[in-house]
Structure formats: C-alpha cells, structure tokens
Design a protein around this motif. Sequence first.
Motif, PDB file in Angstrom:
ATOM      1  N   GLU A   1       0.934  -1.096   0.094  1.00  0.00           N
ATOM      2  CA  GLU A   1       0.093   0.020   0.030  1.00  0.00           C
ATOM      3  C   GLU A   1       0.834   1.260  -0.195  1.00  0.00           C
ATOM      4  O   GLU A   1       2.083   1.323   0.322  1.00  0.00           O
ATOM      5  CB  GLU A   1      -0.869   0.031   1.220  1.00  0.00           C
ATOM      6  N   LEU A   2       0.432   2.418  -0.559  1.00  0.00           N
ATOM      7  CA  LEU A   2       1.076   3.638  -0.965  1.00  0.00           C
ATOM      8  C   LEU A   2       0.335   4.661   0.075  1.00  0.00           C
ATOM      9  O   LEU A   2      -0.681   5.156  -0.248  1.00  0.00           O
ATOM     10  CB  LEU A   2       1.303   3.780  -2.036  1.00  0.00           C
ATOM     11  N   ASP A   3       0.889   5.543   0.797  1.00  0.00           N
ATOM     12  CA  ASP A   3       0.207   6.810   1.387  1.00  0.00           C
ATOM     13  C   ASP A   3       1.193   7.771   0.882  1.00  0.00           C
ATOM     14  O   ASP A   3       2.461   7.759   0.760  1.00  0.00           O
ATOM     15  CB  ASP A   3       0.567   6.728   2.856  1.00  0.00           C
ATOM     16  N   SER A   4       0.725   8.914   0.332  1.00  0.00           N
ATOM     17  CA  SER A   4       1.483   9.877  -0.159  1.00  0.00           C
ATOM     18  C   SER A   4       1.236  11.223   0.422  1.00  0.00           C
ATOM     19  O   SER A   4      -0.109  11.622   0.966  1.00  0.00           O
ATOM     20  CB  SER A   4       1.230   9.943  -1.677  1.00  0.00           C
ATOM     21  N   ARG A   5       1.807  12.420   0.204  1.00  0.00           N
ATOM     22  CA  ARG A   5       1.691  13.806   0.874  1.00  0.00           C
ATOM     23  C   ARG A   5       2.406  14.611  -0.149  1.00  0.00           C
ATOM     24  O   ARG A   5       3.538  14.161  -0.560  1.00  0.00           O
ATOM     25  CB  ARG A   5       2.049  14.080   2.050  1.00  0.00           C
TER      26      ARG A   5
ATOM     27  N   LEU B   1       6.256   9.842   0.419  1.00  0.00           N
ATOM     28  CA  LEU B   1       5.691   8.569   0.384  1.00  0.00           C
ATOM     29  C   LEU B   1       6.043   7.635   1.392  1.00  0.00           C
ATOM     30  O   LEU B   1       7.079   7.656   2.058  1.00  0.00           O
ATOM     31  CB  LEU B   1       6.160   7.853  -1.019  1.00  0.00           C
ATOM     32  N   VAL B   2       4.911   6.765   1.716  1.00  0.00           N
ATOM     33  CA  VAL B   2       5.240   5.604   2.657  1.00  0.00           C
ATOM     34  C   VAL B   2       4.757   4.247   1.988  1.00  0.00           C
ATOM     35  O   VAL B   2       3.589   4.282   1.607  1.00  0.00           O
ATOM     36  CB  VAL B   2       4.558   5.928   4.109  1.00  0.00           C
TER      37      VAL B   2
ATOM     38  N   ARG C   1       3.668   0.757   2.293  1.00  0.00           N
ATOM     39  CA  ARG C   1       3.544  -0.337   3.546  1.00  0.00           C
ATOM     40  C   ARG C   1       3.327  -1.652   2.991  1.00  0.00           C
ATOM     41  O   ARG C   1       2.637  -1.957   1.964  1.00  0.00           O
ATOM     42  CB  ARG C   1       2.318   0.123   4.378  1.00  0.00           C
TER      43      ARG C   1
ATOM     44  N   ARG D   1       7.506  -0.954   6.666  1.00  0.00           N
ATOM     45  CA  ARG D   1       7.118   0.228   5.894  1.00  0.00           C
ATOM     46  C   ARG D   1       8.538   0.792   5.401  1.00  0.00           C
ATOM     47  O   ARG D   1       9.595   0.498   5.859  1.00  0.00           O
ATOM     48  CB  ARG D   1       6.639   1.317   6.642  1.00  0.00           C
TER      49      ARG D   1
ATOM     50  N   GLU E   1      -3.523  13.740  -8.116  1.00  0.00           N
ATOM     51  CA  GLU E   1      -3.699  13.179  -6.783  1.00  0.00           C
ATOM     52  C   GLU E   1      -4.205  11.724  -6.806  1.00  0.00           C
ATOM     53  O   GLU E   1      -4.984  11.584  -7.520  1.00  0.00           O
ATOM     54  CB  GLU E   1      -4.808  14.071  -5.791  1.00  0.00           C
ATOM     55  N   PRO E   2      -3.390  10.693  -6.454  1.00  0.00           N
ATOM     56  CA  PRO E   2      -2.049  11.182  -5.715  1.00  0.00           C
ATOM     57  C   PRO E   2      -0.968  11.658  -6.567  1.00  0.00           C
ATOM     58  O   PRO E   2      -1.149  11.169  -7.943  1.00  0.00           O
ATOM     59  CB  PRO E   2      -1.848   9.595  -5.182  1.00  0.00           C
TER      60      PRO E   2
ATOM     61  N   GLU F   1       2.447   6.343  -7.959  1.00  0.00           N
ATOM     62  CA  GLU F   1       1.356   5.120  -7.742  1.00  0.00           C
ATOM     63  C   GLU F   1       2.396   4.171  -7.678  1.00  0.00           C
ATOM     64  O   GLU F   1       3.720   4.015  -8.133  1.00  0.00           O
ATOM     65  CB  GLU F   1       0.425   5.034  -8.869  1.00  0.00           C
TER      66      GLU F   1
END
Lengths: 226, 158
Positions: B3-7, B19-20, B22, B68, B88-89, B92
């Motif tokens: 999984e990818l989290d972004s800001r 990016l994180v 997981r 992570r 957004e995001p 990917e």
Amino acid sequence: MILAVAGGKGGVGKSTVALNLGARLDAVVVDADLAMADLAARRGPDLHDVLAGRADPLEAVREEGAIRLLPCGRTLAGARAGDVTALVTAVEAVEAAYDRVVIDCPAGMAADAGMPLLAADAAVLVAAPQEFALADALRTRELARELDAGLAAVALNRTGESPPTAEVRRALGAPVVAIPDDERVRRAQRHGSPVAELAPESRPAGRFEKLAEETRLAVTTPSSVP
Amino acid sequence: MVELDSRVETRDGVALVELVVRNPTDTARRFRVGNLLDGPLWPPRSRGVPEAGWDDGGFEGVVPAEERRALGYASPLSGGARSDSLPEPPAEIVWTERAGETEAGNDASFAAEATPEGVVRSLGDHRPPADAVPTPRSGDTVSTPESGRSEPDPRRSP
C-alpha cells in the motif's frame, strides 16, 4: 587489458611503478590521481577535461614523450568539476584504441580510488616494505576483489637488503616483485621516463621487466586471478 | 499487497513528495513506484549521485514483510502550474512482486551493484571541498590550445 596500479597509502611509489610498468607493457598510462597529479605533461586537454565532458579521451593521450600518457590536470577546481563516474567509459575508450592501459590510482579509499578498480581487469598493488604499510595494501586488495579486479602482482617498492618478499606474498597471496631503492629510478621519473631509458641494464629495470612478466602471466591465465 | 500513502507540499515552485510504502503481508515484496507529476523527477542524492533504486521515472526497491519504507523526491512545477492542480495521488505503485529471500530492504552496497554510481555511493565523494577551490578573480581568462581563443576557464567557476 586495463590494469590498475593501486595501494591505499600515498607516497609508496604508485606513479613510478605505473610509468615503468606502462613502458614495459607498451601501454597508455592514465594518471587518475585527480587531486594530486604526479605524471608531468605539457599543455593540452587532460583527464579533468575528459571527466568534465570537454575533451575526448583519445585527444587527451600524449604520444610525444617516452611513454604514451593521458595526464591529469593539477587544479583543485578541475578535480571538483569532473564527474568521476565518467572515468570507466573514458578508460575503456582508450583501451579500445590502444589495447593496453595502465591506470595510476590515487591514494585513499574514496570513489576516485575505487573507480579505476571498477574499470580494471586486474590490479597491481604497490606496497612499501614496512610492516605497517601492509594494512593499506590489504584494504585495497579487498576493494579490488569486490570490484572484480583480481590481484595480478605486488610491487614491493624501494626495498633495501633482503626484502620481506615471502612474508608479503603470504599476506597478500600474489606474486611479489621487489624493486630496489635506486637513485636512477627517481632521476628518470623526474624526466617522465622509465628507468630502462636511463639505465637499461640496471637492476631496477630488470625488476620492472619481471613485474611486467608476472602481470602478463596473471592476466593471460585468468584462473590465477582470484 | 503493498500500500502507498502520499503527501505533496509545494515550496518555491517545487513539489516535494513524501511517500510511505507499507507491506502488511508476511513476505518481503519488491515494488516500483512511478511518478505521476508532469515535471522531471529529482531523486534524493548523496555524494552527487542518485540514491540506489531511483531512476528518471520512479523508484524500485524492496519492502520487508510487515514493514514500511519511506521515500521522498522533488519535482519542479512546470510554468504556471498551481499546487492545487497537481495530480492526486502524485505517485502510484506500478507493480509489485515477491522478493527473493536474500534481498534486504536496503541495497546500497556495490557488491550487489558494481557500477560507477555504486562505487561513489559506497566509497564517498573524493572531491576537494568547494571552499578549498579558489574563486575566479573578475576578468580571469585563459586561452585554450585548440582554439587559440581567450575564454573564461570553466574550471575556475565556483
């Protein structure tokens, strides 16, 4: 064939060995000591220019002296401006044109010392006969091994009476050639010449020939190169 | 799966992407993250070369099982682009696959990667510090032997 003349420590005579070995092997000697160039050259493009993309490696090779030389610039700004990662392709271009290349490596263990070992097929280590100097040679051998440049031979430089050849051979595991301390080697070096030019029958000239033989042997029989 | 989290944050016309990645699964996974922003990707650099794993389009690496991995890069906004019009995001996951058992999360050793960039990453910069290089005096010129012209010597630029 690309041969790196290396040895972690400064002042053990890498440039002298590179020049004499290069002459014996009829190779182009590349002075890769980017921050402390040692092999004198007259004007024209040098390795700093090549690494900064301002000159072609082949146009920087000088053929007018006693040996064919790709010299290095001597300015700190030049040492900073060049991209050391370009060394590998530059040296390979010289090999493609001249067949044999000997690289005079810088001292230390930074990227500029590693890059020639990455480019090289084999390495010749230069060590001083003092015991403490061996630690640097060992570290450089490890680096050469990791970068796939097998150890072809060790030049035990500026030895006196009864050099510790057997001990060094045990420590480093490669043929050791002792090169006696001789004023004529230094005098020839100051003029950018191999000692064989000044004193062809001298003992150091014979020892450099022996070093060249050991190197040829190691490079042509790859099984002996670890 | 991975999984990818972004800001994204913009500052002075540059998008800074955090990016994180997981990996909740119980096996290490190799993944590729692709940049979706319009501008070129500026990877993190150390010692003058991009960190291992980065290329023009993104990053490839391994995230260990149930771990992570944090990543970050920058990208200049193309002329007139506004920070609120960014995709957004910003990045990917392009693909993931099961990683080999010997693959660690961090692949910065040149034993695995004998390339010129790998050597620089492993051994460090050899260049003299910028402060040690003399700055040019105004009007300093040299003549280049090939052209005979007089021009400022690029080697003396700071």
